[in-house]
Design a protein around this motif. Sequence first.
Motif, PDB file in Angstrom:
ATOM      1  N   VAL A 250       0.800  -1.226   0.000  1.00  0.00           N
ATOM      2  CA  VAL A 250       0.000   0.000   0.000  1.00  0.00           C
ATOM      3  C   VAL A 250       0.835   1.279   0.000  1.00  0.00           C
ATOM      4  N   TYR A 251       2.145   1.141   0.207  1.00  0.00           N
ATOM      5  CA  TYR A 251       3.022   2.319   0.237  1.00  0.00           C
ATOM      6  C   TYR A 251       4.449   1.894  -0.058  1.00  0.00           C
ATOM      7  N   TYR A 252       5.159   2.729  -0.816  1.00  0.00           N
ATOM      8  CA  TYR A 252       6.587   2.506  -1.008  1.00  0.00           C
ATOM      9  C   TYR A 252       7.269   3.819  -1.326  1.00  0.00           C
ATOM     10  N   GLU A 253       8.548   3.845  -1.021  1.00  0.00           N
ATOM     11  CA  GLU A 253       9.391   5.023  -1.211  1.00  0.00           C
ATOM     12  C   GLU A 253      10.764   4.540  -1.648  1.00  0.00           C
ATOM     13  N   ASN A 254      11.379   5.229  -2.584  1.00  0.00           N
ATOM     14  CA  ASN A 254      12.691   4.836  -3.080  1.00  0.00           C
ATOM     15  C   ASN A 254      13.758   5.809  -2.609  1.00  0.00           C
ATOM     16  N   PHE A 255      14.947   5.283  -2.313  1.00  0.00           N
ATOM     17  CA  PHE A 255      16.082   6.085  -1.874  1.00  0.00           C
ATOM     18  C   PHE A 255      17.305   5.690  -2.686  1.00  0.00           C
ATOM     19  N   SER A 256      18.183   6.640  -2.926  1.00  0.00           N
ATOM     20  CA  SER A 256      19.378   6.348  -3.711  1.00  0.00           C
ATOM     21  C   SER A 256      20.397   5.543  -2.916  1.00  0.00           C
ATOM     22  N   ARG A 257      20.326   5.609  -1.586  1.00  0.00           N
ATOM     23  CA  ARG A 257      21.260   4.840  -0.744  1.00  0.00           C
ATOM     24  C   ARG A 257      20.465   4.010   0.254  1.00  0.00           C
ATOM     25  N   ILE A 258      20.898   2.789   0.477  1.00  0.00           N
ATOM     26  CA  ILE A 258      20.197   1.884   1.389  1.00  0.00           C
ATOM     27  C   ILE A 258      20.200   2.425   2.816  1.00  0.00           C
ATOM     28  N   GLU A 259      21.263   3.156   3.187  1.00  0.00           N
ATOM     29  CA  GLU A 259      21.321   3.726   4.540  1.00  0.00           C
ATOM     30  C   GLU A 259      20.181   4.712   4.776  1.00  0.00           C
ATOM     31  N   GLU A 260      19.830   5.468   3.738  1.00  0.00           N
ATOM     32  CA  GLU A 260      18.713   6.413   3.846  1.00  0.00           C
ATOM     33  C   GLU A 260      17.395   5.668   4.017  1.00  0.00           C
ATOM     34  N   ALA A 261      17.245   4.573   3.294  1.00  0.00           N
ATOM     35  CA  ALA A 261      16.032   3.766   3.403  1.00  0.00           C
ATOM     36  C   ALA A 261      15.904   3.156   4.799  1.00  0.00           C
ATOM     37  N   ILE A 262      17.004   2.687   5.346  1.00  0.00           N
ATOM     38  CA  ILE A 262      16.991   2.101   6.692  1.00  0.00           C
ATOM     39  C   ILE A 262      16.604   3.155   7.732  1.00  0.00           C
ATOM     40  N   ALA A 263      17.155   4.350   7.593  1.00  0.00           N
ATOM     41  CA  ALA A 263      16.825   5.440   8.523  1.00  0.00           C
ATOM     42  C   ALA A 263      15.341   5.795   8.427  1.00  0.00           C
ATOM     43  N   ARG A 264      14.803   5.846   7.210  1.00  0.00           N
ATOM     44  CA  ARG A 264      13.381   6.169   7.012  1.00  0.00           C
ATOM     45  C   ARG A 264      12.499   5.068   7.585  1.00  0.00           C
ATOM     46  N   GLU A 265      12.886   3.817   7.405  1.00  0.00           N
ATOM     47  CA  GLU A 265      12.122   2.702   7.971  1.00  0.00           C
ATOM     48  C   GLU A 265      12.040   2.841   9.486  1.00  0.00           C
ATOM     49  N   LYS A 266      13.164   3.129  10.120  1.00  0.00           N
ATOM     50  CA  LYS A 266      13.177   3.297  11.580  1.00  0.00           C
ATOM     51  C   LYS A 266      12.306   4.465  12.004  1.00  0.00           C
ATOM     52  N   GLN A 267      12.349   5.547  11.223  1.00  0.00           N
ATOM     53  CA  GLN A 267      11.519   6.716  11.534  1.00  0.00           C
ATOM     54  C   GLN A 267      10.035   6.360  11.482  1.00  0.00           C
ATOM     55  N   ILE A 268       9.610   5.701  10.394  1.00  0.00           N
ATOM     56  CA  ILE A 268       8.193   5.348  10.236  1.00  0.00           C
ATOM     57  C   ILE A 268       7.759   4.349  11.300  1.00  0.00           C
ATOM     58  N   LYS A 269       8.604   3.390  11.625  1.00  0.00           N
ATOM     59  CA  LYS A 269       8.259   2.410  12.661  1.00  0.00           C
ATOM     60  C   LYS A 269       8.028   3.073  14.015  1.00  0.00           C
ATOM     61  N   GLY A 270       8.647   4.227  14.241  1.00  0.00           N
ATOM     62  CA  GLY A 270       8.474   4.939  15.503  1.00  0.00           C
ATOM     63  C   GLY A 270       7.204   5.762  15.588  1.00  0.00           C
ATOM     64  N   TRP A 271       6.517   5.908  14.482  1.00  0.00           N
ATOM     65  CA  TRP A 271       5.299   6.713  14.452  1.00  0.00           C
ATOM     66  C   TRP A 271       4.100   5.956  15.013  1.00  0.00           C
ATOM     67  N   LEU A 272       3.097   6.721  15.433  1.00  0.00           N
ATOM     68  CA  LEU A 272       1.803   6.142  15.790  1.00  0.00           C
ATOM     69  C   LEU A 272       1.100   5.689  14.515  1.00  0.00           C
ATOM     70  N   ARG A 273       0.175   4.769  14.664  1.00  0.00           N
ATOM     71  CA  ARG A 273      -0.558   4.235  13.503  1.00  0.00           C
ATOM     72  C   ARG A 273      -1.226   5.343  12.698  1.00  0.00           C
ATOM     73  N   ILE A 274      -1.779   6.337  13.354  1.00  0.00           N
ATOM     74  CA  ILE A 274      -2.498   7.400  12.650  1.00  0.00           C
ATOM     75  C   ILE A 274      -1.598   8.141  11.651  1.00  0.00           C
ATOM     76  N   LYS A 275      -0.341   8.313  12.008  1.00  0.00           N
ATOM     77  CA  LYS A 275       0.600   8.979  11.109  1.00  0.00           C
ATOM     78  C   LYS A 275       0.994   8.053   9.961  1.00  0.00           C
ATOM     79  N   LYS A 276       1.113   6.758  10.231  1.00  0.00           N
ATOM     80  CA  LYS A 276       1.402   5.785   9.176  1.00  0.00           C
ATOM     81  C   LYS A 276       0.250   5.750   8.168  1.00  0.00           C
ATOM     82  N   VAL A 277      -0.963   5.756   8.673  1.00  0.00           N
ATOM     83  CA  VAL A 277      -2.141   5.770   7.810  1.00  0.00           C
ATOM     84  C   VAL A 277      -2.153   7.046   6.961  1.00  0.00           C
ATOM     85  N   ALA A 278      -1.756   8.164   7.542  1.00  0.00           N
ATOM     86  CA  ALA A 278      -1.741   9.437   6.813  1.00  0.00           C
ATOM     87  C   ALA A 278      -0.786   9.389   5.616  1.00  0.00           C
TER      88      ALA A 278
END
Length: 144
Positions: A98-126
């Motif tokens: 239902v959602y995807y995002e591309n990054f030029s470096r895998i380190e950026e993708a890993i950081a974004r994954e950690k950021q999103i995992k830290g959010w409340l569900r309502i922000k993920k849904v947004a």
Amino acid sequence: MIQNLSTASKKETLRRSFLSSQSDGRKWGVWHSIMDGFRKTTYISSMQRGGWVYIITNKYNTTLYIGVTSDLYSRIVQHRNKHYPNSFSAKYNLSKLVYYENFSRIEEAIAREKQIKGWLRIKKVAIIEHQNPEWNDLFDQIEQ
């Protein structure tokens, strides 16, 4: 090994192979290019490849899984085929992208994954609804 150098004289021939894992767990790719009979070897860390952050859910959109990968198509196929039968995604039947995002470096993708995992569900849904208001399966949009 590349054998016939004479056929490479007019065009470049590429070959890629992987060496064993390094002590820190990274793998190094080796790109061999041959042009006009000369061989050039380039070592590329797997950490230099791009990455994807993705969210999958079940058919009822009740459970979310956030993941990161360097090969989005193959990873979603693994989720759909329950390649890891004891995994969270297999247990809760999560295979709808239902959602995807591309990054030029895998380190950026890993950081974004950690950021999103830290959010409340309502922000993920947004963020899902910003990109995909109907919660459609986006699998057919990605390239193999």
